[in-house]
Design an enzyme around this catalytic site. Structure first.
Site, PDB file in Angstrom:
ATOM      1  N   HIS A 216     -11.657  -1.383  -3.159  1.00  0.00           N
ATOM      2  CA  HIS A 216     -11.782  -0.633  -1.508  1.00  0.00           C
ATOM      3  C   HIS A 216     -12.978  -0.835  -1.300  1.00  0.00           C
ATOM      4  O   HIS A 216     -12.986  -0.742   0.235  1.00  0.00           O
ATOM      5  CB  HIS A 216     -11.257   0.852  -1.410  1.00  0.00           C
ATOM      6  CG  HIS A 216      -9.989   1.356  -2.085  1.00  0.00           C
ATOM      7  ND1 HIS A 216      -8.973   1.609  -2.959  1.00  0.00           N
ATOM      8  CD2 HIS A 216      -8.920   1.178  -0.867  1.00  0.00           C
ATOM      9  CE1 HIS A 216      -8.164   1.634  -3.506  1.00  0.00           C
ATOM     10  NE2 HIS A 216      -7.595   1.265  -1.612  1.00  0.00           N
ATOM     11  N   ARG A 359      -0.430   5.351   6.254  1.00  0.00           N
ATOM     12  CA  ARG A 359       0.634   6.036   5.137  1.00  0.00           C
ATOM     13  C   ARG A 359      -0.088   7.124   4.492  1.00  0.00           C
ATOM     14  O   ARG A 359      -1.498   7.449   4.954  1.00  0.00           O
ATOM     15  CB  ARG A 359      -0.094   4.613   4.030  1.00  0.00           C
ATOM     16  CG  ARG A 359      -0.433   5.512   2.668  1.00  0.00           C
ATOM     17  CD  ARG A 359      -0.851   4.352   1.788  1.00  0.00           C
ATOM     18  NE  ARG A 359      -2.322   4.649   1.691  1.00  0.00           N
ATOM     19  CZ  ARG A 359      -3.000   3.665   1.242  1.00  0.00           C
ATOM     20  NH1 ARG A 359      -2.342   2.136   0.278  1.00  0.00           N
ATOM     21  NH2 ARG A 359      -3.933   3.563   1.245  1.00  0.00           N
ATOM     22  N   GLU A 460       4.235  -0.041  -5.251  1.00  0.00           N
ATOM     23  CA  GLU A 460       3.065   0.181  -5.921  1.00  0.00           C
ATOM     24  C   GLU A 460       2.722   0.394  -7.158  1.00  0.00           C
ATOM     25  O   GLU A 460       1.325   0.277  -8.135  1.00  0.00           O
ATOM     26  CB  GLU A 460       1.808   0.274  -5.393  1.00  0.00           C
ATOM     27  CG  GLU A 460       1.539   1.754  -5.037  1.00  0.00           C
ATOM     28  CD  GLU A 460       0.210   1.981  -3.893  1.00  0.00           C
ATOM     29  OE1 GLU A 460      -0.510   1.183  -3.896  1.00  0.00           O
ATOM     30  OE2 GLU A 460       0.123   3.512  -3.198  1.00  0.00           O
ATOM     31  N   ASP A 484      -2.655  -2.790  -5.834  1.00  0.00           N
ATOM     32  CA  ASP A 484      -2.420  -1.887  -7.420  1.00  0.00           C
ATOM     33  C   ASP A 484      -0.982  -2.084  -8.365  1.00  0.00           C
ATOM     34  O   ASP A 484      -0.760  -2.400  -9.383  1.00  0.00           O
ATOM     35  CB  ASP A 484      -1.352  -0.416  -6.835  1.00  0.00           C
ATOM     36  CG  ASP A 484      -3.203   0.689  -6.577  1.00  0.00           C
ATOM     37  OD1 ASP A 484      -3.850   0.347  -7.532  1.00  0.00           O
ATOM     38  OD2 ASP A 484      -2.725   1.002  -5.447  1.00  0.00           O
ATOM     39  N   CYS A 531       1.846  -5.226   1.813  1.00  0.00           N
ATOM     40  CA  CYS A 531       0.252  -4.870   2.823  1.00  0.00           C
ATOM     41  C   CYS A 531      -1.179  -4.806   1.833  1.00  0.00           C
ATOM     42  O   CYS A 531      -1.871  -4.619   1.879  1.00  0.00           O
ATOM     43  CB  CYS A 531       0.216  -3.906   3.648  1.00  0.00           C
ATOM     44  SG  CYS A 531       0.866  -2.259   2.180  1.00  0.00           S
TER      45      CYS A 531
HETATM   46  C1  PEP Z   1      -2.086  -1.677  -2.571  1.00  0.00           C
HETATM   47  O1  PEP Z   1      -2.318  -0.713  -3.191  1.00  0.00           O
HETATM   48  O2  PEP Z   1      -1.476  -2.766  -2.534  1.00  0.00           O
HETATM   49  C2  PEP Z   1      -2.273  -1.200  -0.809  1.00  0.00           C
HETATM   50  C3  PEP Z   1      -2.239  -2.273   0.040  1.00  0.00           C
HETATM   51  O3  PEP Z   1      -3.229   0.700  -1.197  1.00  0.00           O
HETATM   52  P1  PEP Z   1      -4.911   0.519  -1.891  1.00  0.00           P
HETATM   53  O4  PEP Z   1      -5.140  -1.300  -1.181  1.00  0.00           O
HETATM   54  O5  PEP Z   1      -5.437   1.525  -0.930  1.00  0.00           O
HETATM   55  O6  PEP Z   1      -4.457   1.044  -2.608  1.00  0.00           O
HETATM   56 MG    MG Z   2      -2.362   0.983  -3.908  1.00  0.00          MG
END
Ligand code: PEP
Ligand code: MG
Length: 605
Positions: A216, A359, A460, A484, A531
């Site tokens: 992240h 989300r 995910e 994920d 996404c």
């Molecule tokens: C993902 O897991 O691809 C996602 C968009 O969520 P995050 O990266 O915030 O876990």
């Molecule tokens: Mg995710």
């Protein structure tokens, strides 16, 4: 694969920062490219966990009060830990709270306390220095024991020791942004909250020894256009503060003490990339449509409500993923309904004609809330732990506050809502039940909201992907979180540099699962978005389109490069690419097909 087109802001040509005389040679470190762009400047070596312990002599007559100071600090620390323990016991239960009993025991350890007091008397040094010396000795001894349980006590002593030291020194844990000035930040790891609090004009670039390209902190760096390289082992040992560095976020390289020739080469490279970026930006207002007329909406991933202008500058068609947890990450307490409502409403009103997908909270994993550590006790496997919807369904009060805020914002635009980390239908239904409670409350209170608010699910977790035929009929849309999904499907920790090379978006299992999700969702009559970071890499975009993905959502600075590629691709060719990928057994081969498809389209750009 690295996103080849330049996506960082055009910058002035490189010129060396004020030179310091160094006779040491240039060193090139190789890592993983994580955020595109080239940065040049002085290094700031960030060692977060270290508490600097001063050492000085204390006159004989003051040693008794030194020991008193120590006992006060032990008591204060006890108060802090007991408060956390009570909170955890209330919110999570007694089992979880017991973790802190081990910490409290350390504070009562007569050997540790007695030895520290004796050390003050005998050595005449200040109590911080004495306590640190004794505690480090204990930590080392425990860490070397064969028995796993006893080895873990080393971690408890380490935690408690730094707490006591911070109390003695009157310090609180500092955040990265407080240190900075104009620098390239070099660290073992950077927390998402640290990354989010960086100032773009000060943080020239980021380098970490650990981490994968979908951590992240890296995602935040990309959206802030901060070049980043991760997984660079050994760099913390070789580098000193204020040394000159170049980081190349395209190729994943860090150059320490660059030579004149290197500086010149990178100056040219940066200019070439800036020219390419300007060209991509010039075309960004064109529609996102393939050469044979297939429309692929490109939306933006945002972390904060103040990113709306950035989205508009890159022609994002609304927001495909608002990572709402960033409203919680660096604040001292859980934000209230009103402040969340205002944030969501700001985004909804900024895009009156496009969807804004909010989300719900995805705290936990690598995103604990720093202001409420008691809600996120340490876990051995945080990514398999108490995260996202699991946290929300346990903390209903926190969840409901957010759901009410989103519902209220839905009266002001085209809001959609989705739940993260859904593992199957039961969890989706449970989340929807809580939503229904909030809807009924607002109706009873006469508060307006969009009664038809579309509610979707992220896909995910492999179990959700495998049961998407059950989930899709109960969703208005689904959005695939490839970051994920890939992590869980191939069992590759997304923030672990040692396994980063195994994180393969083109693994045949990934391609098959994506295909399956699209097929089953379309059969249920709903649209599929991606996404995760895969949608932001132009190399994979034709594959996703060919697999039938309807929409893509990505960090705003990457929108121009992706749109450029969409406009150079035909749906027919993309489908052929996807068909051949589905029939291929090797991730490398699929990757190569994607790369050569991409290179052909980029020729002449
Ligand atoms: C993902 O897991 O691809 C996602 C968009 O969520 P995050 O990266 O915030 O876990
Ligand atoms: Mg995710």
């Amino acid at each position: 694969m690295l996103s080849e087109p330049a996506t960082s802001l055009p910058k002035p040509p490189l010129k060396p920062p004020v030179s310091t005389t160094s006779t040491k040679p240039e060193i090139v470190f190789e890592g993983i490219s994580a955020s595109p762009g080239i940065a040049h400047g002085r290094a700031f070596v960030y060692r977060k966990s270290e508490v600097e312990v001063p050492e000085y002599q204390v006159p004989k007559e003051e040693r008794a009060s030194e020991i008193e100071r120590f006992n006060d600090a032990l008591m204060q620390t006890r108060g802090q830990i007991s408060a956390i323990r009570d909170e955890v016991s209330k919110s999570l239960g007694e089992d979880e709270a017991r973790i802190f009993d081990a910490h409290l025991l350390v504070l009562e350890d007569q050997a540790l306390i007695g030895e520290t007091e004796r050390e003050v008397e005998v050595s005449g040094k200040n109590v911080e220095a004495c306590f640190n010396t004794i505690a480090q000795r204990y930590i080392k001894a425990f860490a070397e024991i064969d028995d796993e349980y006893l080895r873990e006590r080393a971690g408890d002593i380490r935690d408690v020791t730094s707490r006591v030291l911070l109390v003695l020194l009157g310090q609180t844990v500092e955040t990265l942004s407080k240190h900075l000035g104009e620098h390239v930040v070099i660290a073992d790891e950077i927390a998402p909250s640290d990354a989010a609090s960086l100032d773009r004009s000060e943080a020239l670039g980021l380098v970490t020894t650990s981490g994968g390209k979908t951590s992240h902190a890296v995602i935040v760096a990309r959206s802030m256009k901060i070049p980043a390289v991760v997984g660079v082992p050994g760099v913390m040992e070789d580098l000193e503060n204020e040394e000159e560095v170049i980081i190349d976020g395209y190729d994943g390289v860090l150059i320490l003490r660059p030579s004149d020739e290197t500086l010149f080469r990178y100056g040219r490279r940066r200019e070439e990339k800036a020219v390419l970026e300007r060209r991509l930006l010039n075309a960004v207002q064109e529609p996102s449509i393939t050469t044979d007329g297939h429309v692929v909406p490109l939306r933006a991933n945002i972390e904060k409500e103040d990113e709306c202008q950035l989205v508009k500058d890159h022609a994002g068609e609304g927001v495909g993923l608002f990572r709402s947890e960033y409203l919680y990450l660096a604040v001292p307490e859980v934000p209230d309904e009103e402040s969340q409502y205002l944030a969501y409403r700001t985004v909804a009103e900024a895009f009156p004609h496009e969807p804004v997908v909010i989300r719900t909270l995805d705290l936990g994993g690598d995103k604990p809330m720093s202001g409420a550590p008691h809600l996120f006790p340490r876990e051995d496997n945080p990514f398999l732990g108490f995260r996202a919807i699991r946290f929300c369904l346990k903390h209903r009060d926190i969840f409901k506050t957010q759901l009410r805020a989103i519902l209220r914002a839905s009266a002001h635009g085209n809001v959609r809502m989705m739940f993260p980390m859904i593992s199957g239908v039961s969890e989706l239904r449970e989340a929807k039940e809580v939503l229904e409670e909030c809807r009924q409350e607002l109706i009873a209170e006469g508060v307006p909201f969009d009664e038809d608010l579309p509610v979707g699910s992220m896909i995910e977790i492999p179990s959700a992907a495998l049961t998407v035929d059950q989930l899709a009929p109960e969703c208005a849309f689904v959005s695939i979180g490839t970051n994920d999904l890939i992590q869980y499907l191939i069992a590759i920790d997304r923030v672990n540099d040692r396994t980063a090379h195994l994180y393969e978006p083109t693994h045949p299992a990934v391609v098959r699962v994506l295909h399956e999700i699209v097929e089953k969702s379309h059969a249920a009559g709903i649209k599929v978005s991606v996404c995760g970071e895969m949608a932001a890499d132009p190399v994979y975009v034709p594959l996703l389109i060919g697999l039938g993905v309807d929409e893509l959502s990505m960090t705003p600075p990457l929108l121009p490069a992706v749109k450029f590629l969409v406009r150079k691709t035909s749906l027919t060719e993309a489908k052929a690419l996807a068909q051949s990928a589905l029939a291929t057994r090797s991730a490398k081969e699929i990757e190569q097909s994607c790369v050569s498809f991409y290179r052909q389209r980029m020729r002449g750009a």
